[in-house]
Write a protein that holds these residues in place. Structure first.
Motif, mmCIF file in Angstrom:
data_model
loop_
_atom_site.group_PDB
_atom_site.id
_atom_site.type_symbol
_atom_site.label_atom_id
_atom_site.label_comp_id
_atom_site.label_asym_id
_atom_site.label_seq_id
_atom_site.Cartn_x
_atom_site.Cartn_y
_atom_site.Cartn_z
ATOM 1 N N CYS A 220 0.962 -0.978 -0.037
ATOM 2 C CA CYS A 220 -0.018 -0.109 -0.006
ATOM 3 C C CYS A 220 0.833 1.282 -0.023
ATOM 4 C CB CYS A 220 -1.056 0.079 1.120
ATOM 5 S SG CYS A 220 -1.910 -1.385 1.498
ATOM 6 N N THR A 221 0.306 2.335 -0.536
ATOM 7 C CA THR A 221 0.989 3.573 -0.368
ATOM 8 C C THR A 221 0.632 4.352 0.984
ATOM 9 O OG1 THR A 221 0.825 3.990 -2.777
ATOM 10 C CG2 THR A 221 1.105 6.025 -1.552
ATOM 11 N N ALA A 222 1.550 4.670 1.626
ATOM 12 C CA ALA A 222 1.360 5.509 2.763
ATOM 13 C C ALA A 222 1.453 6.885 2.689
ATOM 14 C CB ALA A 222 2.272 5.026 3.945
ATOM 15 N N ILE A 223 0.458 7.547 3.179
ATOM 16 C CA ILE A 223 0.030 8.971 3.111
ATOM 17 C C ILE A 223 -0.129 9.667 4.382
ATOM 18 C CG2 ILE A 223 -1.397 10.824 2.159
ATOM 19 C CD1 ILE A 223 -2.082 9.045 -0.358
ATOM 20 N N ILE A 224 0.301 10.623 4.722
ATOM 21 C CA ILE A 224 0.351 11.649 6.023
ATOM 22 C C ILE A 224 -0.835 12.483 5.624
ATOM 23 C CG2 ILE A 224 1.281 12.809 7.843
ATOM 24 C CD1 ILE A 224 2.416 10.068 7.858
ATOM 25 N N GLU A 225 -1.887 12.357 6.224
ATOM 26 C CA GLU A 225 -2.844 13.537 6.058
ATOM 27 C C GLU A 225 -3.502 13.787 4.898
ATOM 28 O OE1 GLU A 225 -3.076 16.691 8.709
ATOM 29 O OE2 GLU A 225 -1.252 16.068 9.992
ATOM 30 N N ASP A 226 -2.891 14.156 3.893
ATOM 31 C CA ASP A 226 -3.699 14.794 2.562
ATOM 32 C C ASP A 226 -3.436 13.836 1.454
ATOM 33 O OD1 ASP A 226 -5.243 15.918 0.744
ATOM 34 O OD2 ASP A 226 -3.913 17.861 0.875
ATOM 35 N N ALA A 227 -4.582 13.332 1.257
ATOM 36 C CA ALA A 227 -4.533 12.096 0.072
ATOM 37 C C ALA A 227 -5.016 12.518 -1.278
ATOM 38 C CB ALA A 227 -5.171 10.751 0.344
ATOM 39 N N LEU A 228 -5.439 13.949 -1.470
ATOM 40 C CA LEU A 228 -6.038 14.411 -2.578
ATOM 41 C C LEU A 228 -5.315 14.213 -3.740
ATOM 42 C CD1 LEU A 228 -8.782 15.986 -3.447
ATOM 43 C CD2 LEU A 228 -7.540 18.164 -3.150
ATOM 44 N N GLY A 238 -10.808 11.413 -8.754
ATOM 45 C CA GLY A 238 -10.678 10.859 -7.489
ATOM 46 C C GLY A 238 -10.825 9.475 -7.247
ATOM 47 N N ALA A 239 -10.939 8.982 -6.224
ATOM 48 C CA ALA A 239 -10.664 7.345 -5.852
ATOM 49 C C ALA A 239 -11.865 6.756 -6.023
ATOM 50 C CB ALA A 239 -10.163 7.119 -4.663
ATOM 51 N N ASP A 240 -11.930 5.314 -6.570
ATOM 52 C CA ASP A 240 -13.349 4.734 -6.774
ATOM 53 C C ASP A 240 -13.997 4.596 -5.237
ATOM 54 O OD1 ASP A 240 -13.280 3.992 -9.589
ATOM 55 O OD2 ASP A 240 -11.064 3.587 -8.740
ATOM 56 N N CYS A 241 -13.213 4.325 -4.366
ATOM 57 C CA CYS A 241 -13.840 3.934 -3.195
ATOM 58 C C CYS A 241 -13.020 4.586 -2.027
ATOM 59 C CB CYS A 241 -13.923 2.375 -2.917
ATOM 60 S SG CYS A 241 -14.438 1.852 -1.453
ATOM 61 N N VAL A 243 -12.395 3.870 2.068
ATOM 62 C CA VAL A 243 -13.066 2.923 3.406
ATOM 63 C C VAL A 243 -12.589 4.171 4.516
ATOM 64 C CG1 VAL A 243 -12.673 1.024 4.619
ATOM 65 C CG2 VAL A 243 -12.470 0.989 2.213
ATOM 66 N N ASP A 244 -13.616 4.330 5.295
ATOM 67 C CA ASP A 244 -13.274 5.321 6.307
ATOM 68 C C ASP A 244 -13.233 4.473 7.756
ATOM 69 O OD1 ASP A 244 -13.250 7.176 8.532
ATOM 70 O OD2 ASP A 244 -14.887 8.432 7.641
ATOM 71 N N ALA A 245 -12.114 4.449 8.138
ATOM 72 C CA ALA A 245 -11.722 3.400 9.303
ATOM 73 C C ALA A 245 -11.199 4.208 10.470
ATOM 74 C CB ALA A 245 -10.900 2.192 8.923
ATOM 75 N N ALA A 246 -11.563 5.536 10.550
ATOM 76 C CA ALA A 246 -10.902 6.266 11.322
ATOM 77 C C ALA A 246 -11.894 6.428 12.392
ATOM 78 C CB ALA A 246 -10.566 7.786 11.048
ATOM 79 N N GLY A 247 -11.354 6.624 13.907
ATOM 80 C CA GLY A 247 -12.592 6.801 14.873
ATOM 81 C C GLY A 247 -13.144 8.313 15.015
ATOM 82 N N ALA A 248 -13.193 8.979 14.089
ATOM 83 C CA ALA A 248 -13.571 10.564 14.205
ATOM 84 C C ALA A 248 -14.570 10.690 12.933
ATOM 85 C CB ALA A 248 -12.453 11.520 14.261
ATOM 86 N N SER A 249 -15.368 11.657 13.376
ATOM 87 C CA SER A 249 -16.680 11.970 12.186
ATOM 88 C C SER A 249 -15.992 12.758 11.356
ATOM 89 C CB SER A 249 -17.764 12.739 12.830
ATOM 90 O OG SER A 249 -18.265 11.792 13.723
ATOM 91 N N ILE A 250 -15.040 13.655 11.444
ATOM 92 C CA ILE A 250 -14.530 14.738 10.616
ATOM 93 C C ILE A 250 -13.886 14.011 9.314
ATOM 94 C CG2 ILE A 250 -12.236 15.042 11.743
ATOM 95 C CD1 ILE A 250 -14.571 17.725 10.071
ATOM 96 N N THR A 251 -13.335 12.811 9.407
ATOM 97 C CA THR A 251 -12.831 12.257 8.295
ATOM 98 C C THR A 251 -13.823 11.910 7.041
ATOM 99 O OG1 THR A 251 -13.003 10.138 9.308
ATOM 100 C CG2 THR A 251 -10.882 11.229 9.594
ATOM 101 N N LEU A 252 -15.217 11.900 7.350
ATOM 102 C CA LEU A 252 -15.998 11.791 6.139
ATOM 103 C C LEU A 252 -15.925 13.072 5.444
ATOM 104 C CD1 LEU A 252 -18.266 10.108 5.192
ATOM 105 C CD2 LEU A 252 -20.097 11.433 6.687
ATOM 106 N N LYS A 253 -15.640 14.152 5.790
ATOM 107 C CA LYS A 253 -15.383 15.390 4.935
ATOM 108 C C LYS A 253 -14.280 15.032 4.033
ATOM 109 C CE LYS A 253 -15.623 20.365 5.373
ATOM 110 N NZ LYS A 253 -14.725 20.498 4.212
ATOM 111 N N LYS A 254 -13.297 14.558 4.509
ATOM 112 C CA LYS A 254 -12.018 14.172 3.620
ATOM 113 C C LYS A 254 -12.480 13.053 2.542
ATOM 114 C CE LYS A 254 -8.826 16.455 5.896
ATOM 115 N NZ LYS A 254 -8.280 17.704 5.454
ATOM 116 N N ALA A 255 -13.428 12.114 3.058
ATOM 117 C CA ALA A 255 -13.607 11.162 2.132
ATOM 118 C C ALA A 255 -14.530 11.656 0.921
ATOM 119 C CB ALA A 255 -14.560 10.072 2.802
ATOM 120 N N LEU A 256 -15.302 12.759 1.155
ATOM 121 C CA LEU A 256 -16.032 13.354 0.157
ATOM 122 C C LEU A 256 -15.200 14.237 -0.903
ATOM 123 C CD1 LEU A 256 -19.089 14.434 2.499
ATOM 124 C CD2 LEU A 256 -19.130 12.998 0.575
#
Ligand SMILES: [Zn+2]
Length: 346
Positions: A220-228, A238-241, A243-256
């Motif tokens: 896998c490619t490792a990325i610190i913070e910004d995967a844009l 953008g990416a096809d999928c 997977v939000d496996a973080a324990g925080a709601s704010i990451t959904l914003k990044k996912a979008l």
């Protein structure tokens, strides 16, 4: 033993709602109900949810006091009344849905993991961070002798990842997948996405460096913070999928931000915080947002096959093995992200 002798064993007990209400106590060997077996626990994994209960940052109801632990492998020590098809000495892993309503419409279609009355080991009923745990026979799965108990006790988190990535997502060879959060579930989701033939990036924080390095060993490619930049790299869409496996709601914003139009987001990480942003990008991009919870019988059988054949290799995720009295160190190592998975030997 004679009838008056009560055998006690050490157990990691979560005894209240206050943070750090966890200690080692001597508990009695559980008595068996109809159709239950007594499992002698050989290895039990520390889950993020055990750590959450220890720190009291969890968002689910707990039946205090309760023995922690739901990721376990062991052997059958004795059989309760009514148990068929199992014998003393069988090597097993156990599903986590200790209590379900067999008449629930979800149970009737095989999705007992989604039965609202479901109660699991380690919060609803006594779990496996001890020598003996009572398990309904329907929860058991046989494991081959070639599978070590330390690897086998990781079946459960592997099942969470399999359900998220293989059952609840639609990932195909050539897809590009971003996994947010390099905890156990995140890394296992990344490995599953690789098994699905995707190109995978795992995103974490600077403090996740150690765990990200392990993700890299799986290709896998490792990325610190910004995967844009990674998300847009191939065709700017953008990416096809995600997977939000973080324990925080704010990451959904990044996912979008990172998902491509008509793509999908699978959310497997919990986060009690409310959202403070608009979901309009979800609409505008025509994105599918899918939750994923737990697992069921078929998922367990598939994962046991993958672990037994070596196709799914989780050994390097094990960061250490601790005796039960040293449970706190095992928990701290997980909390601090120093290891992906801690294992306790009762
Ligand atoms: Zn778990």
């Amino acid at each position: 033993m004679n009838a008056f002798e009560v055998i006690k064993s050490k157990a990691v007990v979560n005894y209240g709602r206050d943070p750090h209400s966890v200690e080692v106590r001597e508990v009695e060997t559980p008595s068996l109900k109809y159709d239950e077996v007594l499992v002698e626990v050989k290895s039990v994994g520390v889950c993020g949810s055990d750590v959450h209960q220890w720190e009291s940052t969890h968002s689910w109801g707990v039946n205090y006091p309760v023995v922690l632990g739901h990721e376990f492998a062991g052997i059958i020590h004795s059989l309760g009344e009514g148990v068929e098809d199992w014998k003393v000495g069988d090597s097993i892993v156990s599903e986590t849905a200790a209590i379900i309503d067999k008449n629930s419409p979800m149970t009737k279609i095989g999705l007992y993991n989604l039965d609202p009355s479901r109660k699991g080991f380690g919060y609803g009923v006594n779990g496996a961070m001890t020598k003996y745990v009572a398990v309904p026979a329907r929860c058991l799965h046989r494991i081959p002798e070639t599978l070590s108990f330390d690897i086998a006790c990781m079946t459960e988190p592997c099942c969470v990842a399999y359900n998220a990535v293989v059952i609840n997502a639609d990932i195909n060879p050539g897809d590009r997948v971003i996994v947010i959060g390099p905890g156990t579930i995140g890394i296992l989701c990344a490995i599953m996405a690789k098994l699905r033939g995707a190109e995978v990036a795992v995103v974490g924080l600077e403090s996740d460096r150690k765990r990200l390095t392990i993700a890299e060993t799986y290709g896998c490619t490792a990325i610190i913070e910004d995967a844009l930049e990674w998300a847009l790299k191939v065709d700017g869409m953008g990416a096809d999928c995600i997977v939000d496996a973080a324990g925080a709601s704010i990451t959904l914003k990044k996912a979008l931000d990172w998902v491509r139009p008509n793509g999908q987001i699978v959310k497997v990480g919990w986060g009690p915080q409310p959202l403070n942003f608009s979901l309009d990008p979800l609409v505008q991009k025509n994105v599918r947002l899918q939750g994923s919870f737990s697992h069921n019988w078929l998922v367990w059988e598939k994962v046991i096959k993958l672990l037994s054949s070596g196709q799914l290799d989780v050994e390097r995720l094990i960061g250490g093995v601790w005796a039960i009295q040293n449970w706190e160190e095992a928990f701290i190592k997980m909390k601090d992200g120093e290891v992906v998975k801690s294992i306790i030997k009762p």
